[in-house]
Design an enzyme around this catalytic site. Structure first.
Site, mmCIF file in Angstrom:
data_model
loop_
_atom_site.group_PDB
_atom_site.id
_atom_site.type_symbol
_atom_site.label_atom_id
_atom_site.label_comp_id
_atom_site.label_asym_id
_atom_site.label_seq_id
_atom_site.Cartn_x
_atom_site.Cartn_y
_atom_site.Cartn_z
ATOM 1 N N GLU A 184 2.752 6.955 -2.530
ATOM 2 C CA GLU A 184 2.486 8.227 -3.210
ATOM 3 C C GLU A 184 2.822 9.373 -2.243
ATOM 4 O O GLU A 184 3.249 9.150 -1.125
ATOM 5 C CB GLU A 184 1.023 8.337 -3.634
ATOM 6 C CG GLU A 184 0.430 7.090 -4.261
ATOM 7 C CD GLU A 184 -0.168 6.123 -3.255
ATOM 8 O OE1 GLU A 184 -0.534 5.016 -3.670
ATOM 9 O OE2 GLU A 184 -0.251 6.474 -2.051
ATOM 10 N N ASP A 223 -8.786 3.666 -3.082
ATOM 11 C CA ASP A 223 -9.940 3.926 -2.215
ATOM 12 C C ASP A 223 -11.093 4.551 -2.989
ATOM 13 O O ASP A 223 -10.962 5.634 -3.553
ATOM 14 C CB ASP A 223 -9.533 4.861 -1.074
ATOM 15 C CG ASP A 223 -8.446 4.255 -0.201
ATOM 16 O OD1 ASP A 223 -8.189 3.042 -0.331
ATOM 17 O OD2 ASP A 223 -7.856 4.996 0.598
ATOM 18 N N ASP A 238 0.837 -1.199 0.000
ATOM 19 C CA ASP A 238 0.000 0.000 0.000
ATOM 20 C C ASP A 238 0.877 1.256 0.000
ATOM 21 O O ASP A 238 2.061 1.221 0.327
ATOM 22 C CB ASP A 238 -0.899 -0.022 1.238
ATOM 23 C CG ASP A 238 -2.185 0.764 1.055
ATOM 24 O OD1 ASP A 238 -2.306 1.483 0.041
ATOM 25 O OD2 ASP A 238 -3.064 0.664 1.934
#
Length: 759
Positions: A417, A480, A414
């Site tokens: 960024e 998400d 995950d």
């Protein structure tokens, strides 16, 4: 980034110096160098006090031309840089008084040798695009920043696709896009996976070979051009000839890398603990028991963030209060035939013991003053691992090895960024160029330790961030999203867009991430999710086991999970093609039907592999309109024939959706529906759909290693369909034709069906 105020005027404080002529041309060892002054040279005095752009033209492989433009060569940072293949192919160079040209394969670039500036790219006699007046330039903004810019012409009716996983309209025309990885969900213009590559319906693609921020104005600042710019003193881009979209992707991925083949088990159903829910081993066991009791095939169980202690992500230590016996728990899960995935990220919370350890060893990213870079986003006092340091990569990999040793099979990588630029990297990399590139070395580090422990053929990630080259490290998921039909649609657009940027495998959170989906959303998303390359039940504050929605959700999940398992011989064959050719498993309609203008804008349906058309239902009532290309297609679920080209409006129950087989296809289906990884050749059925008279099809059934397990040749001659096994062990196999014609064989090499006979 826009530099102009309308077409004629510059924005306040912006100055542009544009190439106006090709004054000097030099040919050398398969390349051309052009000096392009930013003023006309009519006398010697014009050569003083003005910038010149150096344009270097070369070819890294046939049908690809590299354009490198430079202002101040001494100011160009060297790291990081994308790994781009360079075969140094044979090229043809022509220089005469009127123009200079370089040809690679079927692609030619020509530079006009007098004013005005003109550089044209063509395939044969057909012009693809060009750089002309006020296209190639050096730009200065009000803050004295220096940019290199290019504009390439858009022809009438020319449409642009790609630039990574973007959640808006599939066609990029009219959009302003910054290639800059950020964590923004699926409902905004920012994206987790940014790729500076686009392709058009005119037969070419453009790859801007710059790992940092690339600003694209796609028919926006100037509506008849695609503009791209980077801060700094150099800009390199590659023109990639097709002519088809599939050919462009094959060449682009040959340049930048093709995906590894994910293991077959990863194509089954994944179930997650979800994110902020309360769970422990009893919860996990209840979920696994519930799936088994309801005859729901499950392949992978995923533990999300809270397998670790709060405030300590990532310290790679199980929370002892919640999971007192992790090794025993994993052993019990694996005894039930399950694989195990763990959530990780590249951040180290200050409360973790690894913070002091990593800081002392120099493994954490630092500010220019030498202090560790930290903030309070996500985890209090978090720091970032500096993956440019070999020692830091080995340190991080060592923590993962301990988890693999107790039975973990995969990692969800995950984040990656929003990487800061006010930092200093161990290898001296430029921070701006590292912002997107960080995702690549983060995921590569995890991929490499999995390959080391499990072997190259048994590696899968579940990654969120990516850039060019990330396609080599599957799988990626969409990030998400809300738990709504609108979010389901935007997720699909993102996946199709990512496929147009060379990513072969993609997934999403079935039911949506944020919020609790109502049963209708969940059931519709289940059908879409199981007809994606990878399928995961995951959410945020609520569980995603189907019986918590309604009993019909259980039935729908069972039906589509079993369907995917039966389709695995076909799907795994499509996965092998993705690794061999760089074509995505989930294909935008324009990619597969470039000659059908009705497909140009379609972003709510797709091809799964080359032969299955999928149109997810995006409504509770089941009403859907979708487009059918030319030919007689067959609905896979009920055998009904559907003729195209044209639009159809239908109503589907939750156990159905438009799932059509392409005319002339032969679909290999398997003999098992309880798991995704089995011997696909044993008892395989070849399903033949509307094969034209005189046509022949070769069908390769893959083994679990991706190599051919059996090869069949299917032909139609008049009213008879014949099939023969040309490779593979003498296992039983079957032949079936649309319309109910069927035959079975056991260990034979030939089957023949008279179409006058019915099953």
């Amino acid at each position: 980034m826009k530099f102009k105020d309308g077409y004629w005027r510059m924005r306040p404080g912006v100055r542009g110096d544009y190439a106006v002529t090709a004054h000097d041309v030099t040919a050398d060892a398969g390349s051309l160098r052009v000096l392009a002054p930013t003023r006309e040279i009519t006398r010697r005095g014009n050569t003083i006090d003005g910038p010149v752009i150096t344009v270097d033209l070369s070819s890294p492989m046939p049908d690809v031309i590299r354009v490198r433009t430079t202002h101040f060569a001494g100011s160009v940072p060297q790291a990081p840089a994308f790994a781009v293949r360079d075969d140094d192919p044979e090229v043809k160079i022509v220089v005469d008084a009127a123009e200079a040209g370089l040809t690679s394969g079927g692609l030619t670039v020509r530079v006009r040798r007098d004013a005005p500036w003109e550089m044209t790219f063509s395939a044969g006699d057909r012009e693809l695009t060009r750089s002309s007046g006020k296209s190639l330039g050096i730009m200065h903004d009000p803050d004295a920043r220096h940019f290199m810019m290019e504009q390439l012409r858009l022809g009438a009716g020319e449409l642009v696709y790609g630039l990574g996983e973007r959640f808006g309209a599939l066609v990029r025309n009219g959009q302003s896009i910054d290639v800059w990885n950020e964590d923004g969900g699926t409902s905004s213009e920012i994206a987790y996976k940014n790729v500076p590559f686009y392709l058009t319906n005119r037969g070419y693609g453009v790859f801007v070979n710059h790992p940092g921020r690339v600003s694209f104005e796609v028919g926006s600042e100037t509506v008849s051009r695609v503009q791209f710019s980077v801060e700094g003193h150099d800009l390199e881009y590659l023109i990639i000839h097709g002519p088809t979209p599939a050919d462009i992707l094959r060449r682009y991925t040959a340049l930048t890398g093709r995906p590894a083949l994910p293991p077959a088990w990863s194509f089954g159903l994944w179930l997650s603990t979800s994110f902020t829910t309360d769970y422990d081993e009893a919860t996990v066991t209840s979920f696994v028991d519930g799936m088994a009791e309801r005859d729901l095939p499950l392949s992978v169980f995923h533990f999300d963030c809270f397998w670790m202690r709060q405030f300590r992500w990532c310290d790679f230590e199980w929370d002892p209060e919640v999971f007192p016996d992790p090794e025993g728990m994993l052993r019990r899960l694996k005894e039930r035939g399950l694989r195990v995935c763990l959530w990780i990220n590249p951040y180290i919370g200050q409360a973790s013991a690894l913070f002091e350890e990593g800081a002392a060893a120099g493994h954490l990213l630092r500010r220019p003053d030498g202090t560790v870079w930290q903030d309070d986003y996500w985890q209090a006092g978090r720091a970032l691992v500096d993956f440019t340091s070999p020692a830091a990569r080995e340190w991080y990999a060592g923590k993962l090895r301990g988890l693999l040793d107790i039975g973990v099979d995969a990692f969800k990588t995950d984040f990656g960024e929003r990487i800061p630029t006010d930092v200093v990297y161990a290898d001296g990399s430029d921070p701006e160029r590292m912002h997107n590139y960080y995702s690549l070395i983060y995921n590569q580090t995890v991929h490499d330790v999995l390959a080391e422990r499990r072997g190259e053929g048994d590696v899968v990630l579940f990654a969120r961030s990516a850039t060019t080259g990330g396609q080599r490290l599957p799988v990626h998921w969409g990030g998400d999203c809300e738990s709504t039909f609108e979010a389901m649609a935007e997720s699909l657009r993102g996946g199709l867009s990512l496929g147009m940027a060379g990513f072969g495998f993609w997934s999403h959170d079935i039911g949506g991430f944020e919020g609790r989906p109502d049963p209708a959303v969940f059931k519709r998303w289940v059908a879409f999710g199981l007809l994606s390359s990878h399928s995961r039940l995951h959410g945020s504050g609520s569980y995603r086991v189907p019986w918590l929605f309604d009993e019909e959700s259980v039935d729908v999940l069972r039906a589509f999970t079993r369907l995917k398992a039966r389709l695995m011989p076909y799907l795994y064959g499509s996965a092998v093609q993705a690794t061999a050719e760089g074509l995505p498993m989930m294909r935008a309609m324009q990619l597969e039907f470039p000659g059908d203008r009705a497909c140009d804008y379609l972003d709510a349906q797709y091809l799964l592999g080359s032969d299955l058309l999928v149109a997810p239902v995006l409504s509770a009532d089941g009403d859907i309109s979708y487009y059918v290309p030319e030919g007689v297609w067959t609905r896979l679920l009920d055998g009904e024939r559907v003729s195209g080209p044209g639009w159809r409006t239908e109503r589907h129950g939750f156990d159905s959706l438009p799932l059509l087989v392409r005319p002339g296809a032969v679909i290999a289906t398997g003999a098992r529906e309880d798991r995704p990884d089995y011997d696909y050749a044993d008892g395989v059925t070849l399903e033949v759909y509307e094969l034209p008279d005189g046509a022949a099809r070769t069908v390769t059934v893959p083994g679990l290693d991706g190599a051919p397990a059996a090869v069949f040749e299917v032909t139609r001659e008049g009213e008879r369909v014949r099939a023969r096994r040309v490779e593979g062990a003498p296992l039983p196999w079957n032949l079936r034709c649309s319309g109910g014609h069927a035959a079975a064989a056991s260990g034979t090499d030939h089957i023949e069906i008279p179409l006058s006979a019915k099953e």
